[in-house]
Design an enzyme around this catalytic site. Structure first.
Site, PDB file in Angstrom:
ATOM      1  N   HIS A 150      -4.499   5.383  -4.530  1.00 38.92           N
ATOM      2  CA  HIS A 150      -3.928   6.096  -3.367  1.00 38.92           C
ATOM      3  C   HIS A 150      -4.550   7.481  -3.304  1.00 38.92           C
ATOM      4  O   HIS A 150      -4.189   8.376  -4.068  1.00 38.92           O
ATOM      5  CB  HIS A 150      -2.399   6.203  -3.498  1.00 38.92           C
ATOM      6  CG  HIS A 150      -1.749   6.834  -2.304  1.00 38.92           C
ATOM      7  ND1 HIS A 150      -0.606   6.317  -1.724  1.00 38.92           N
ATOM      8  CD2 HIS A 150      -2.065   7.935  -1.571  1.00 38.92           C
ATOM      9  CE1 HIS A 150      -0.261   7.064  -0.694  1.00 38.92           C
ATOM     10  NE2 HIS A 150      -1.123   8.063  -0.588  1.00 38.92           N
TER      11      HIS A 150
ATOM     12  N   HIS B 133      -6.359  10.653  -0.663  1.00 39.17           N
ATOM     13  CA  HIS B 133      -6.708  11.227   0.643  1.00 39.17           C
ATOM     14  C   HIS B 133      -7.995  12.025   0.498  1.00 39.17           C
ATOM     15  O   HIS B 133      -8.058  12.950  -0.308  1.00 39.17           O
ATOM     16  CB  HIS B 133      -5.596  12.155   1.146  1.00 39.17           C
ATOM     17  CG  HIS B 133      -4.298  11.437   1.344  1.00 39.17           C
ATOM     18  ND1 HIS B 133      -3.946  10.843   2.528  1.00 39.17           N
ATOM     19  CD2 HIS B 133      -3.286  11.172   0.485  1.00 39.17           C
ATOM     20  CE1 HIS B 133      -2.763  10.253   2.402  1.00 39.17           C
ATOM     21  NE2 HIS B 133      -2.333  10.442   1.163  1.00 39.17           N
TER      22      HIS B 133
ATOM     23  N   LYS C  71      -2.164  -0.024   5.802  1.00 39.78           N
ATOM     24  CA  LYS C  71      -1.225   1.022   5.397  1.00 39.78           C
ATOM     25  C   LYS C  71      -0.153   1.189   6.466  1.00 39.78           C
ATOM     26  O   LYS C  71      -0.446   1.456   7.626  1.00 39.78           O
ATOM     27  CB  LYS C  71      -1.979   2.345   5.184  1.00 39.78           C
ATOM     28  CG  LYS C  71      -1.083   3.525   4.821  1.00 39.78           C
ATOM     29  CD  LYS C  71      -0.434   3.391   3.449  1.00 39.78           C
ATOM     30  CE  LYS C  71       0.627   4.443   3.192  1.00 39.78           C
ATOM     31  NZ  LYS C  71       0.164   5.624   2.500  1.00 39.78           N
TER      32      LYS C  71
ATOM     33  N   HIS D 261       4.213   3.394   2.925  1.00 38.51           N
ATOM     34  CA  HIS D 261       4.864   4.695   2.703  1.00 38.51           C
ATOM     35  C   HIS D 261       6.351   4.422   2.903  1.00 38.51           C
ATOM     36  O   HIS D 261       6.832   4.372   4.034  1.00 38.51           O
ATOM     37  CB  HIS D 261       4.347   5.753   3.683  1.00 38.51           C
ATOM     38  CG  HIS D 261       4.920   7.104   3.399  1.00 38.51           C
ATOM     39  ND1 HIS D 261       4.196   8.146   2.866  1.00 38.51           N
ATOM     40  CD2 HIS D 261       6.187   7.570   3.523  1.00 38.51           C
ATOM     41  CE1 HIS D 261       4.978   9.201   2.694  1.00 38.51           C
ATOM     42  NE2 HIS D 261       6.201   8.873   3.086  1.00 38.51           N
TER      43      HIS D 261
ATOM     44  N   HIS E 189       3.425   5.597  -4.082  1.00 37.74           N
ATOM     45  CA  HIS E 189       3.987   6.792  -4.725  1.00 37.74           C
ATOM     46  C   HIS E 189       5.499   6.675  -4.967  1.00 37.74           C
ATOM     47  O   HIS E 189       6.292   7.460  -4.451  1.00 37.74           O
ATOM     48  CB  HIS E 189       3.663   8.077  -3.955  1.00 37.74           C
ATOM     49  CG  HIS E 189       3.643   7.966  -2.443  1.00 37.74           C
ATOM     50  ND1 HIS E 189       4.687   7.463  -1.711  1.00 37.74           N
ATOM     51  CD2 HIS E 189       2.684   8.307  -1.550  1.00 37.74           C
ATOM     52  CE1 HIS E 189       4.369   7.500  -0.430  1.00 37.74           C
ATOM     53  NE2 HIS E 189       3.161   8.000  -0.300  1.00 37.74           N
TER      54      HIS E 189
ATOM     55  N   ASP F   4      -2.286   9.959  -4.979  1.00 41.31           N
ATOM     56  CA  ASP F   4      -1.847  10.620  -3.748  1.00 41.31           C
ATOM     57  C   ASP F   4      -2.369  12.056  -3.684  1.00 41.31           C
ATOM     58  O   ASP F   4      -1.705  12.947  -3.150  1.00 41.31           O
ATOM     59  CB  ASP F   4      -0.323  10.585  -3.577  1.00 41.31           C
ATOM     60  CG  ASP F   4       0.097  10.892  -2.139  1.00 41.31           C
ATOM     61  OD1 ASP F   4      -0.762  10.856  -1.243  1.00 41.31           O
ATOM     62  OD2 ASP F   4       1.282  11.191  -1.924  1.00 41.31           O
TER      63      ASP F   4
HETATM   64  C1  NCD Z   1      -0.098  13.036   2.381  1.00 40.54           C
HETATM   65  C2  NCD Z   1      -1.120  13.757   3.237  1.00 40.54           C
HETATM   66  O1  NCD Z   1      -1.155  14.975   3.224  1.00 40.54           O
HETATM   67  O2  NCD Z   1      -1.932  13.090   3.909  1.00 40.54           O
HETATM   68  N1  NCD Z   1       0.925  13.973   2.003  1.00 40.54           N
HETATM   69  C3  NCD Z   1       1.781  13.862   0.969  1.00 40.54           C
HETATM   70  O3  NCD Z   1       2.640  14.723   0.846  1.00 40.54           O
HETATM   71  N2  NCD Z   1       1.709  12.889   0.108  1.00 40.54           N
HETATM   72  C4  NCD Z   1       0.439  11.851   3.110  1.00 40.54           C
HETATM   73  C5  NCD Z   1       1.256  10.902   2.276  1.00 40.54           C
HETATM   74  O4  NCD Z   1       0.741  10.177   1.433  1.00 40.54           O
HETATM   75  O5  NCD Z   1       2.474  10.872   2.471  1.00 40.54           O
HETATM   76 ZN    ZN Z   2      -0.645   9.703   0.418  1.00 43.57          ZN
END
Ligand code: NCD
Ligand code: ZN
Length: 335
Positions: free
Chosen positions: A13, A15, A95, A134, A168, A240
């Protein structure tokens, strides 16, 4: 010097964002990790196979020895034909963002159990997709994951051949769901294993530890940590890591997301050693995910860490991106 070796670490996971931010954060994941599940919540969500594939190709061009497994942003416009074509071209993750649950989820799903959504999920199940969820309601912030349980129950029962990942996991009451449904799994982040709500708001407010789902109680933290330390078969690592520039972190409102990518391997090694569980780290960070996601053709990587604190920068991108040093780090990745 004491060393420790990991094979094919996986972050299920992640970003990575776009543009300069992508270029700045990608090496932290692409150098030590073999592959990662890359999230599709860009400013323009990756809601079609073409968008997801173009993003995947862009990452691969920047980091040829790293396999980005880009998830497709689940939405009501996905037809049987587009899902089929996505699958044929190698996409296999969907997702699910409940509408407005987190960053860039305004185009998320408003009614997850609508007939249209159920039809799409039925097709996804037949095609062998994996559904990453999520799992939060838009209710009271500390109860959101728990309040989402009815949806998970329905999805796991209705689509019992669909692999579903509770992303998460943050609430100890979710563990029972993993035990109940053979097709349900979870990812665990480093910050939910090492921190609780006190780190965010117990003293001075720590904007860099503000994330969705919110850090929870010490009991939640300990329960999740127990699962990770024994590499419970239903869980795997998903950081995450979610970078946000200071312009959106240090204002009256603060974007949710912990940018943990630079400290993941050092942090996990430190954490597992502290609890005498280093022997289970390989399963937690790789083997479990290979089995759960049925992964093949991973770029082979052998990563050696040595028992010495790492030298991490405090910030990147001319100070616009802070690296939160949220835990002691006693291991460093050997270059
Ligand atoms: C994530 C993001 O900033 O893209 N933020 C987070 O707090 N985890 C999105 C997500 O996974 O919920
Ligand atoms: Zn995330």
């Amino acid at each position: 010097m004491q060393t420790f070796t990991l094979h094919n670490p996986l972050d299920m996971h992640l970003h990575l964002r776009e543009g300069d931010l992508l270029k700045a954060v990608l090496p932290f994941s692409a150098t030590p990790f073999s592959a990662a599940v890359v999230m599709p919540n860009l400013s323009t969500p990756l809601s079609t196979p073409a968008l997801a594939l173009a993003y995947q190709a862009q990452i691969t061009a920047l980091a040829p020895h790293f396999k980005p497994l880009v998830a497709l942003y689940l939405n009501e416009e996905l037809s049987k034909e587009s899902l089929q074509s996505a699958k044929e071209q190698g996409l296999f993750l969907l997702k699910l963002y409940p509408k407005n649950a987190t960053t860039n989820s305004a185009q998320g799903v408003s009614d997850i159990l609508s007939p249209k959504m159920l039809e799409i999920l039925d097709i996804a199940q037949d095609l062998g997709f994996i559904l990453c969820v999520h799992a939060e309601s838009v209710g009271f912030v500390l109860e959101r994951e728990f309040e989402f349980h009815p949806v998970i129950h329905t999805l796991a029962k209705t689509f019992n051949k669909l692999t579903i990942i509770l992303e998460h996991m943050s609430d100890r009451r979710s563990v029972a769901l993993l035990e109940q449904y053979p097709n349900l799994y979870a990812t665990l982040t480093l910050h939910h294993l090492t921190l609780n709500l006190d780190a965010l708001a117990g003293g001075m407010l720590s904007p860099h530890l503000f994330c969705k789902p919110l850090l929870k109680t010490p009991k939640d933290q300990v329960t999740l940590l127990e699962l990770a330390l024994k590499a419970h078969k239903k869980v795997c690592f998903g950081s995450d890591s979610a970078p946000h520039l200071l312009a959106t972190k240090h204002t009256c409102t603060c974007a949710a997301g912990v940018f943990s990518a630079p400290l993941l391997l050092s942090g996990l090694c430190t954490l597992f050693e502290k609890h005498n569980a280093l022997e289970h780290l390989q399963d937690f960070i790789s083997t479990n995910a290979v089995r759960i996601y049925r992964l093949t053709d991973l770029p082979a990587k052998t990563i050696t860490l040595q028992r010495t604190p790492p030298n991490l920068p405090n910030a990147l991108l001319d100070g616009q991106l802070i690296i939160p040093h949220f835990m002691p780090l006693e291991w460093s990745v050997l270059k």
